[in-house]
Design a protein around this motif. Sequence first.
Motif, PDB file in Angstrom:
ATOM      1  N   GLU A  43       2.187  -4.032  11.104  1.00  0.00           N
ATOM      2  CA  GLU A  43       1.649  -5.381  10.934  1.00  0.00           C
ATOM      3  C   GLU A  43       2.684  -6.295  10.289  1.00  0.00           C
ATOM      4  O   GLU A  43       2.836  -7.459  10.693  1.00  0.00           O
ATOM      5  N   LEU A  88      -0.919   7.116   8.562  1.00  0.00           N
ATOM      6  CA  LEU A  88      -1.287   6.142   9.594  1.00  0.00           C
ATOM      7  C   LEU A  88      -1.472   4.742   8.997  1.00  0.00           C
ATOM      8  O   LEU A  88      -1.067   3.749   9.605  1.00  0.00           O
ATOM      9  N   ARG A  89      -2.076   4.673   7.802  1.00  0.00           N
ATOM     10  CA  ARG A  89      -2.235   3.366   7.158  1.00  0.00           C
ATOM     11  C   ARG A  89      -0.879   2.762   6.816  1.00  0.00           C
ATOM     12  O   ARG A  89      -0.657   1.570   7.005  1.00  0.00           O
ATOM     13  N   SER A  90       0.011   3.604   6.313  1.00  0.00           N
ATOM     14  CA  SER A  90       1.358   3.128   5.982  1.00  0.00           C
ATOM     15  C   SER A  90       2.045   2.605   7.243  1.00  0.00           C
ATOM     16  O   SER A  90       2.654   1.535   7.234  1.00  0.00           O
ATOM     17  N   ARG A  91       1.928   3.380   8.326  1.00  0.00           N
ATOM     18  CA  ARG A  91       2.536   2.972   9.595  1.00  0.00           C
ATOM     19  C   ARG A  91       1.916   1.667  10.091  1.00  0.00           C
ATOM     20  O   ARG A  91       2.608   0.780  10.591  1.00  0.00           O
ATOM     21  N   LYS A  92       0.601   1.534   9.925  1.00  0.00           N
ATOM     22  CA  LYS A  92      -0.096   0.322  10.354  1.00  0.00           C
ATOM     23  C   LYS A  92       0.392  -0.884   9.564  1.00  0.00           C
ATOM     24  O   LYS A  92       0.650  -1.952  10.125  1.00  0.00           O
ATOM     25  N   ILE A  93       0.525  -0.691   8.235  1.00  0.00           N
ATOM     26  CA  ILE A  93       0.994  -1.795   7.387  1.00  0.00           C
ATOM     27  C   ILE A  93       2.410  -2.205   7.784  1.00  0.00           C
ATOM     28  O   ILE A  93       2.716  -3.401   7.901  1.00  0.00           O
ATOM     29  N   ARG A 107      -6.792  13.190   4.922  1.00  0.00           N
ATOM     30  CA  ARG A 107      -6.452  12.104   4.004  1.00  0.00           C
ATOM     31  C   ARG A 107      -4.961  11.803   4.061  1.00  0.00           C
ATOM     32  O   ARG A 107      -4.558  10.646   4.067  1.00  0.00           O
ATOM     33  N   GLU A 113      -4.306  10.147   7.297  1.00  0.00           N
ATOM     34  CA  GLU A 113      -4.812   8.780   7.228  1.00  0.00           C
ATOM     35  C   GLU A 113      -3.856   7.895   6.422  1.00  0.00           C
ATOM     36  O   GLU A 113      -3.581   6.758   6.810  1.00  0.00           O
ATOM     37  N   GLN A 114      -3.329   8.428   5.326  1.00  0.00           N
ATOM     38  CA  GLN A 114      -2.396   7.656   4.499  1.00  0.00           C
ATOM     39  C   GLN A 114      -1.132   7.325   5.292  1.00  0.00           C
ATOM     40  O   GLN A 114      -0.633   6.203   5.240  1.00  0.00           O
TER      41      GLN A 114
END
Length: 155
Positions: free
Chosen positions: A102, A94-99, A88, A91-92
């Motif tokens: 983007e 990676l999501r932060s990095r993705k945001i 988790r 994942e958090q």
Amino acid sequence: VARLEQLLHQATEEREADLSKRNVEIKKLKSDLSQLQKSSNETNKRIKTDSMKQELTDTKTSEGKCDRLHQSITQLRTQLAQAVAEHRQSEQVLRSRKIKTESALETWIAKYDTDMGERQEELEQIEAVYKVEKQQLEDLEERFALLEEEYKQNH
């Protein structure tokens, strides 16, 4: 009568001898039966004792296995919880990095669109000036050609 008494006495002795043999045989059979019952009782006791010992051993073994399995289950649940928490967190991140990626990409695309729009306008202005100047050049070349022809004819 003596003969009959003798036969009676002989028959009585035979009967007593037969009874005595049978009594000996009965005593022997009773003794054998008693021995067989003792042996059977001892065998039953031994079998029961062995069975109880085996049952206790099996119970202890089973309880030991159950305890080990419960420990293993507890350990695996702990590992699962840790892995879930790590994943988790990962994942958090990676999501932060993705945001962020983007967002940066959208910024770059917007900047590119703005720059390309400005360059397109600049290009269109240059093309408009070019067309005007080209038209002027053509007009001047035409006039120059006429003037040159006039000059050649006059001189």
